[in-house]
Design an enzyme around this catalytic site. Structure first.
Site, PDB file in Angstrom:
ATOM      1  N   ASN A   1       5.461   4.403   0.345  1.00 49.54           N
ATOM      2  CA  ASN A   1       4.972   5.121  -0.836  1.00 49.54           C
ATOM      3  C   ASN A   1       5.909   6.308  -1.064  1.00 49.54           C
ATOM      4  O   ASN A   1       5.844   7.301  -0.338  1.00 49.54           O
ATOM      5  CB  ASN A   1       3.534   5.584  -0.562  1.00 49.54           C
TER       6      ASN A   1
ATOM      7  N   ARG B   1       4.635   1.055  -3.171  1.00 51.64           N
ATOM      8  CA  ARG B   1       3.682   1.496  -4.179  1.00 51.64           C
ATOM      9  C   ARG B   1       4.468   2.015  -5.383  1.00 51.64           C
ATOM     10  O   ARG B   1       5.349   2.870  -5.246  1.00 51.64           O
ATOM     11  CB  ARG B   1       2.820   2.628  -3.626  1.00 51.64           C
TER      12      ARG B   1
ATOM     13  N   HIS C   1      -5.117   3.689 -10.066  1.00 49.32           N
ATOM     14  CA  HIS C   1      -5.944   3.419  -8.865  1.00 49.32           C
ATOM     15  C   HIS C   1      -6.284   1.936  -8.733  1.00 49.32           C
ATOM     16  O   HIS C   1      -7.244   1.575  -8.050  1.00 49.32           O
ATOM     17  CB  HIS C   1      -7.292   4.186  -8.916  1.00 49.32           C
TER      18      HIS C   1
ATOM     19  N   ARG D   1      -7.871  18.146 -12.726  1.00 52.43           N
ATOM     20  CA  ARG D   1      -7.682  17.629 -14.091  1.00 52.43           C
ATOM     21  C   ARG D   1      -8.986  17.624 -14.870  1.00 52.43           C
ATOM     22  O   ARG D   1     -10.047  17.356 -14.316  1.00 52.43           O
ATOM     23  CB  ARG D   1      -7.163  16.185 -14.056  1.00 52.43           C
TER      24      ARG D   1
ATOM     25  N   GLU E   1      -5.557   1.628   0.580  1.00 54.04           N
ATOM     26  CA  GLU E   1      -4.524   1.193  -0.360  1.00 54.04           C
ATOM     27  C   GLU E   1      -3.322   0.601   0.366  1.00 54.04           C
ATOM     28  O   GLU E   1      -2.694  -0.335  -0.130  1.00 54.04           O
ATOM     29  CB  GLU E   1      -4.118   2.358  -1.264  1.00 54.04           C
TER      30      GLU E   1
END
Ligand code: AMP
Length: 397
Positions: free
Chosen positions: A8, A89, A178, A239, A383
């Site tokens: 990643n 990823r 996601h 956010r 993940e």
């Protein structure tokens, strides 16, 4: 025993895990950071031990060199366990990539082209891919995209009611993110319940520092809360999630905010941090219980939005068989899970308070009552394992 290396990468760091596929066990993991920033740092972890080093790491190629040295020095040996695939990823696959894809030069060009849509993420992923392909030249490299799982959304769900010509010219549509986590969790939920994925209507709440919900029908994503970027939808750590876009125009006109300031405000200074000065749900819950008004409001805004999305997806799916919670907040906060589903008894959702409180970290747990029509689960996401699975499968095809 086949092993897969999962990578990643960002622009100045990358994380890795070496996963043995038979038991989906992590044999080693690590982190290389501050690449190209003078004093770099790397840490290799294996079987409970960690091996840090500090030195200049001029670029990703040097970073992969350090990683390979760490495997040689501390194990497991990559010569004895050569990876059968390297899974990368990649945040944005645009409308082009709807599944994990073996990387060749054309795929690299496409990921680069999609940097327009993900300027903070795709360039870093690409630097990692290029360096890793040089370091592991004989192994298939596979790109696993955060957006790919949501490519099954119907046009009605992914189209914004924006002028068509403008939207098409700038590739503006809902992509969703996601996806790797939503896929992993929805499959794990079906397996846990011993029911075929194809028969289940599922809602997944991925509530980490970034947060998103997905409506999944028969294993296919049909709606999700993140949109053109990860800014849309649920309230997140920093956010806003959904706001009236005219607020931006207003702030530009009235307060003279620049593009960069607006970006910073919406992505970094809003959400839970903007409302209560902190994004750790543990602190906020403790403060709210002690009577802190800002923390109480932040949690109320956060859970109000969760209920709104639960209701929307119950409507889109025509009811649900399973609702799952995952990621930092979803896996660890009974209070948020309870508040998110409050008032949904009419839709067949019945939480068991004791099971909800007792859900243990790292374990998949059913937190609804036995008589609840909807099974509510806490599902630890993984993940990296999902990327390893997809890379392994794509490399074999
Ligand atoms: P993630 O992005 O999945 O790593 O999630 C990070 C977020 O999870 C943090 O910002 C915390 O708000 C939240 N979190 C982690 N542990 C807990 C906990 N024990 N209780 C409540 N929230 C937690």
């Amino acid at each position: 025993m086949p092993v897969v290396l999962v990578v990643n990468s960002g622009s100045s760091s990358f994380k890795y895990q070496l996963i043995e596929m038979d038991g989906e066990r992590v044999l080693a993991s690590g982190l290389v950071e501050r690449i190209g920033e003078g004093e770099g740092r790397a840490e290799h972890r294996t079987a409970g031990e960690s091996f840090p080093v500090s030195q200049d790491i001029p670029d990703h190629t040097a970073g992969f060199g350090l990683m390979i040295d760490a495997f040689a020095a501390h194990g497991p040996s990559l010569e004895q366990n050569p990876p059968v695939a390297v899974g990368h990823r990649v945040v944005h696959g645009g409308a082009r990539f709807f599944e994990a894809t073996v990387i060749d030069d054309l795929v690299e060009i496409n990921i680069d082209d999609l940097s327009v849509l993900a300027p903070l993420h795709n360039p870093g992923a690409l630097q990692g891919i290029r360096a890793a392909r040089r370091a592991f030249a004989d192994v298939p490299h596979v790109a696993v995209f955060d957006t790919a799982f949501h490519q099954t959304m119907p046009p009605a769900a992914y189209t914004y009611a924006l002028d068509r010509a403008t939207a098409e010219k700038h590739r503006i549509r809902r992509y969703g993110f996601h996806g790797t986590s939503h896929k992993f969790v929805s499959e794990a939920a079906a397996a846990h319940l011993g029911r075929p994925l194809a028969e289940l209507k599922q809602i997944v709440f991925h509530l980490g520092n970034g947060a998103s919900a997905a409506a999944i029908d028969g294993g296919r994503s049909v709606d999700t809360s993140m949109g053109f970027t990860p800014l849309e939808g649920l309230v997140m750590g920093t956010r806003t999630g959904d706001i009236d876009p005219a607020i931006l125009i207003h702030l530009q006109r009235r307060a003279g905010l620049t593009t960069r300031e607006l970006d910073d405000l919406l992505n970094k200074r809003s959400g839970l941090v903007g409302l209560a000065g902190a994004n750790d749900m543990r602190d906020l819950t403790a403060r709210a219980e002690a009577g802190d008004v800002a923390a109480r409001l932040a949690i109320d805004v956060y859970t109000h939005r969760l209920r709104a999305y639960a209701g929307a997806y119950l409507a889109q799916l025509g009811g649900a068989d399973v609702i799952s919670f995952t990621a930092g907040v979803g896996e660890n906060s009974p209070h948020i899970r309870e508040a998110a589903l409050r008032g949904l008894e009419f839709a067949g959702v019945e939480l068991d308070a004791e099971r909800n409180e007792g859900a243990r970290r790292g374990e998949i747990t059913r937190i609804s009552t036995d008589s609840s029509r909807v099974a509510v689960l806490v599902v630890p996401t993984d993940e990296e394992v999902e990327i390893a699975r997809q890379a392994f499968a794509a490399a074999r095809d």
